[in-house]
Design a protein around this motif. Structure first.
Motif, PDB file in Angstrom:
ATOM      1  N   LYS A 274      38.104  41.879  37.496  1.00 54.21           N
ATOM      2  CA  LYS A 274      38.230  41.588  38.921  1.00 54.21           C
ATOM      3  C   LYS A 274      39.288  40.542  39.257  1.00 54.21           C
ATOM      4  N   LYS A 275      40.033  40.064  38.247  1.00 52.28           N
ATOM      5  CA  LYS A 275      41.074  39.091  38.549  1.00 52.28           C
ATOM      6  C   LYS A 275      42.300  39.383  37.702  1.00 52.28           C
ATOM      7  N   VAL A 276      43.407  38.758  38.071  1.00 56.25           N
ATOM      8  CA  VAL A 276      44.688  38.964  37.401  1.00 56.25           C
ATOM      9  C   VAL A 276      45.030  37.739  36.562  1.00 56.25           C
ATOM     10  N   TYR A 277      45.041  36.580  37.197  1.00 50.52           N
ATOM     11  CA  TYR A 277      45.283  35.341  36.455  1.00 50.52           C
ATOM     12  C   TYR A 277      44.064  35.025  35.586  1.00 50.52           C
ATOM     13  N   VAL A 295      52.120  41.082  37.410  1.00 53.00           N
ATOM     14  CA  VAL A 295      52.656  39.775  37.812  1.00 53.00           C
ATOM     15  C   VAL A 295      54.045  39.577  37.220  1.00 53.00           C
ATOM     16  N   VAL A 296      54.184  39.896  35.945  1.00 52.65           N
ATOM     17  CA  VAL A 296      55.456  39.708  35.253  1.00 52.65           C
ATOM     18  C   VAL A 296      56.523  40.631  35.843  1.00 52.65           C
ATOM     19  N   ASP A 297      56.183  41.901  35.977  1.00 54.34           N
ATOM     20  CA  ASP A 297      57.152  42.864  36.528  1.00 54.34           C
ATOM     21  C   ASP A 297      57.581  42.488  37.938  1.00 54.34           C
ATOM     22  N   LYS A 327      49.066  33.131  43.447  1.00 53.92           N
ATOM     23  CA  LYS A 327      48.028  33.453  42.462  1.00 53.92           C
ATOM     24  C   LYS A 327      46.852  34.162  43.127  1.00 53.92           C
ATOM     25  N   LEU A 328      46.384  33.621  44.228  1.00 55.91           N
ATOM     26  CA  LEU A 328      45.254  34.228  44.943  1.00 55.91           C
ATOM     27  C   LEU A 328      45.608  35.612  45.467  1.00 55.91           C
ATOM     28  N   LYS A 336      49.681  45.114  45.144  1.00 62.30           N
ATOM     29  CA  LYS A 336      49.988  45.143  46.573  1.00 62.30           C
ATOM     30  C   LYS A 336      50.293  43.751  47.134  1.00 62.30           C
ATOM     31  N   ALA A 337      50.251  42.752  46.276  1.00 66.50           N
ATOM     32  CA  ALA A 337      50.544  41.377  46.728  1.00 66.50           C
ATOM     33  C   ALA A 337      51.973  41.303  47.267  1.00 66.50           C
TER      34      ALA A 337
END
Length: 470
Positions: A274-277, A295-297, A327-328, A336-337
């Motif tokens: 449920k999270k990326v970081y 995040v990296v791409d 980050k959030l 989609k961020a």
């Protein structure tokens, strides 16, 4: 005794080896039947008043009595139990339990919950119930349990053999949103939701371009509510609590002993991830079906579109509050961020978010296992031998870590091509990214401090020799 009742119907179907026919899963019920036969707990109450009774024990507490007295009191019924204070060690307590026509004594502890081993219970009654189930099942079926992992159902219908074009879907009711599809009958609604996690994974379609990264399961001890079967051996998971383990990333449910032989084929599910970081790198890329963390791409693509010539790129810090916002956004929205110039005009916010991602990885990009080999390579003075050693060290990285490092180094190589504008050399980037990508595994403070210069040399060498090493 706390009884389980089998109140559900198994409505799922498994693919046969030829993928054309379906057969119902065969859950092995022997251990479930044994649990139902286990002795009922019988609390032996103390009829007299006992001094200094601990507040967390009830009438089952008999004070300081001997083993012989306890044995005599419990000899009347299987499953009977009491608590006594040890005569040899006053202030310590023993659970005396009748099982197999003999009294068994267990050192009893309390830290807010009751326990004699790793399982913790709200009440003594639940502890005894679970103990009787475990003793009965493991005594009656010791040989059977020892052979549970032989010829497991997982190898025949597990998701590793079924994780391809889901012909199963043609047998599932069509969605009401399908223009030409029939409206499913009431009993068929949410059929796919009722699939066990084992079959659910078999219906997942994987892109032909998806990386085939190997990943170990992230098993955690789990308490299952209601009857539950192991998805590896298909046997019942006995006991009241902590009956087995559950993979926190894909949801696979297995016995603790079965978890030791499950293949490293975890397919993380976004419902669990449920999270990326702060998420394991391999877990993240497998959950999102990508070669590298998004995040990296996304950050690198944004940086190369508008920031390669920015002075002090990666060296100058952005506002920490805005970096936290990025980050959030990734944790909330994933790919989609919005990190475009409209959202974050300062390019240093994006570099800060990228560096923060690497710093918060639970396992660094250059993993703890590979760390010593990279440091050893950096200490080699001969340039050619150093490259050979770095090349060997890179082979120790998990595929997802290797691919991400390769992509990052290619990007940093393009950064130093613009050194005249951004004033960032490979040495500068090594200083920035050394401690960001590498963390010393449990070294003393002085050794870790000495390693900083070698961390810088590692990253500097990886950047300048990116075309040779990767």
């Amino acid at each position: 005794m706390y009884l389980f009742y089998l109140t559900f119907n198994i409505t799922t179907f498994f693919l046969s080896p030829d993928h054309d026919e379906y057969r119902p899963p065969v859950w092995k019920s022997y251990l479930y039947q044994l649990q139902q036969e286990a002795p009922h707990p019988r609390r032996l109450t103390c009829t007299s008043e006992v001094d200094n009774r601990p507040k967390y024990y009830g009438r089952e507490y008999h004070g300081m009595i001997s083993r012989e007295e306890a044995d005599q009191l419990l000899s009347q019924a299987e499953g009977s139990y009491l608590i006594r204070e040890s005569q040899r060690q006053p202030g310590t307590y023993t659970l005396a339990l009748r099982f197999g026509n003999q009294t068994r004594n267990f050192r009893l502890y309390h830290d807010g919950k009751h326990f004699v081993g790793e399982k913790r219970f709200e009440s003594i009654h639940d502890l005894v119930t679970d103990a009787l189930i475990t003793l009965y099942v493991e005594t009656k079926a010791a040989e059977y349990i020892a052979k549970m992992t032989i010829n497991p159902i997982y190898e025949h219908v597990g998701y590793t053999t079924l994780n391809q074009e889901p012909s199963l879907k043609k047998h599932l009711p069509l969605s009401p949103e399908t223009p030409d599809g029939p409206i499913p009958a009431k009993d068929d609604l949410n059929t796919e939701e009722r699939l066990t996690s084992l079959v659910r994974r078999s219906t997942l379609r994987e892109s032909d371009l998806a990386p085939k990264y190997e990943k170990v399961h992230n098993f955690k001890v789990h308490t299952f509510r209601g009857p539950h079967w192991c998805e590896y051996c298909a046997n019942f998971m006995w006991g009241l609590i902590a009956q087995g383990v559950k993979c926190a990333d894909c949801g696979l449910n297995v016995h603790k002993q079965c978890s030791k032989v499950v293949p490293n084929d975890c397919q993380p599910d976004l419902r669990h991830v449920k999270k990326v970081y702060s998420c394991d790198l391999t877990t993240l890329v497998k959950a999102h079906n990508t070669k590298r963390p998004m995040v990296v791409d996304m950050c690198i693509q944004e940086l190369e579109a508008r920031g390669l010539q920015s002075e002090g790129l990666y060296r100058i810090s952005g506002f920490s509050e805005l970096i936290e916002d990025v980050k959030l956004a990734f944790d909330r929205d994933g790919e989609k961020a919005d990190i475009s110039t409209n959202a974050y005009e300062d390019i240093n916010i994006i570099t800060g978010a990228l560096k923060l991602y690497f710093r918060e990885l639970p396992i660094p990009l250059i993993t703890y296992d590979a760390y010593p080999r990279f440091i050893e390579a950096a200490k080699i003075t001969d340039a050619e031998k150093r490259l050979e050693s770095l090349h060997e060290a890179l082979k120790l990285l998990p595929p997802a870590h290797y691919e991400t490092l390769r992509y990052l180094m290619a990007h940093l190589k393009r950064v130093i091509h613009c050194e005249k504008e951004n004033l960032m050399s490979s040495e500068n980037l090594g200083i920035v990214f050394g401690p960001t990508l590498m963390r010393a595994p449990d070294l003393d403070a002085m050794t870790a401090l000495n390693d900083i210069r070698y961390q810088r040399l590692v990253v500097e060498s990886l950047i300048t020799n990116e075309d040779v090493l990767f």
